[in-house]
Design a protein around this motif. Sequence first.
Motif, PDB file in Angstrom:
ATOM      1  N   SER A  35       0.850  -1.189   0.000  1.00  0.00           N
ATOM      2  CA  SER A  35       0.000   0.000   0.000  1.00  0.00           C
ATOM      3  C   SER A  35       0.887   1.242   0.000  1.00  0.00           C
ATOM      4  O   SER A  35       2.040   1.198   0.412  1.00  0.00           O
ATOM      5  CB  SER A  35      -0.908   0.008   1.225  1.00  0.00           C
ATOM      6  N   THR A  36       0.328   2.316  -0.455  1.00  0.00           N
ATOM      7  CA  THR A  36       1.033   3.590  -0.438  1.00  0.00           C
ATOM      8  C   THR A  36       1.244   4.016   1.007  1.00  0.00           C
ATOM      9  O   THR A  36       0.330   3.920   1.823  1.00  0.00           O
ATOM     10  CB  THR A  36       0.191   4.672  -1.163  1.00  0.00           C
ATOM     11  N   PHE A  37       2.436   4.455   1.338  1.00  0.00           N
ATOM     12  CA  PHE A  37       2.698   4.978   2.677  1.00  0.00           C
ATOM     13  C   PHE A  37       1.960   6.308   2.817  1.00  0.00           C
ATOM     14  O   PHE A  37       1.901   7.097   1.883  1.00  0.00           O
ATOM     15  CB  PHE A  37       4.191   5.178   2.896  1.00  0.00           C
ATOM     16  N   VAL A  38       1.394   6.533   3.994  1.00  0.00           N
ATOM     17  CA  VAL A  38       0.533   7.702   4.195  1.00  0.00           C
ATOM     18  C   VAL A  38       1.097   8.628   5.260  1.00  0.00           C
ATOM     19  O   VAL A  38       1.892   8.231   6.108  1.00  0.00           O
ATOM     20  CB  VAL A  38      -0.907   7.273   4.569  1.00  0.00           C
ATOM     21  N   ASP A  39       0.630   9.861   5.205  1.00  0.00           N
ATOM     22  CA  ASP A  39       0.991  10.888   6.181  1.00  0.00           C
ATOM     23  C   ASP A  39       0.376  10.507   7.526  1.00  0.00           C
ATOM     24  O   ASP A  39      -0.825  10.290   7.627  1.00  0.00           O
ATOM     25  CB  ASP A  39       0.455  12.236   5.699  1.00  0.00           C
ATOM     26  N   ILE A  40       1.190  10.420   8.566  1.00  0.00           N
ATOM     27  CA  ILE A  40       0.722   9.996   9.884  1.00  0.00           C
ATOM     28  C   ILE A  40      -0.358  10.930  10.437  1.00  0.00           C
ATOM     29  O   ILE A  40      -1.222  10.503  11.198  1.00  0.00           O
ATOM     30  CB  ILE A  40       1.902   9.859  10.886  1.00  0.00           C
ATOM     31  N   ASP A  41      -0.338  12.190  10.035  1.00  0.00           N
ATOM     32  CA  ASP A  41      -1.317  13.156  10.531  1.00  0.00           C
ATOM     33  C   ASP A  41      -2.620  13.150   9.742  1.00  0.00           C
ATOM     34  O   ASP A  41      -3.602  13.744  10.161  1.00  0.00           O
ATOM     35  CB  ASP A  41      -0.721  14.569  10.517  1.00  0.00           C
TER      36      ASP A  41
END
Length: 190
Positions: free
Chosen positions: A72-78
């Motif tokens: 999966s695409t890595f996402v912004d933690i916020d």
Amino acid sequence: MHLIPFSPLNLSVLRGLLLTFMTVVLSACSLLDTSSSAPPPQPDLSELAHQAAEKIVAGNPDITHYSPMIASTFVDIDNLSQSSTFGRISSEIMASALARYGMQVREIKMRDSMFIEESVGELILSRQVQRLSAQHDARSILMGTYAQGQDYIYVSARVVSTGNAMVLGTADFRLPLDNNTRSLLDDGGW
């Protein structure tokens, strides 16, 4: 042949000259030593992602039994519904590195059965995991998050079992936040 008698004064002068000569020689040598003057280059995203993949496999040598894997695409933690070029390329590099260590990686972008929104990428949220793993016959998923700090971007990657949501392996790294990294983060608000 005529010998010069050594007096304490002559010996002291000779020691002083020898000490001066040694100081000059050692100073010149230190100026010529270039091996310690330039710091080694910082590792780039590709190097760090490959090191992280190596850590994941080293931490669980049986992880390849959980193949095939989808990434999966890595996402912004916020904002877990938002990513960037940085998140997409980080996921791609990690998946490639894990494949080098024996993980069978399923390429989901080639399958007609999965629609990838242009503005979202192949984000995998918890409610989609069961559907996507069944649809792609995957036993594990590569997931990751990143957070932008003042001087670094922090990345946390993990491989998760689709059967029971247990973390099979994890690795974290940080990358210096330079102009190149900023350009991967600032790509129009994915």
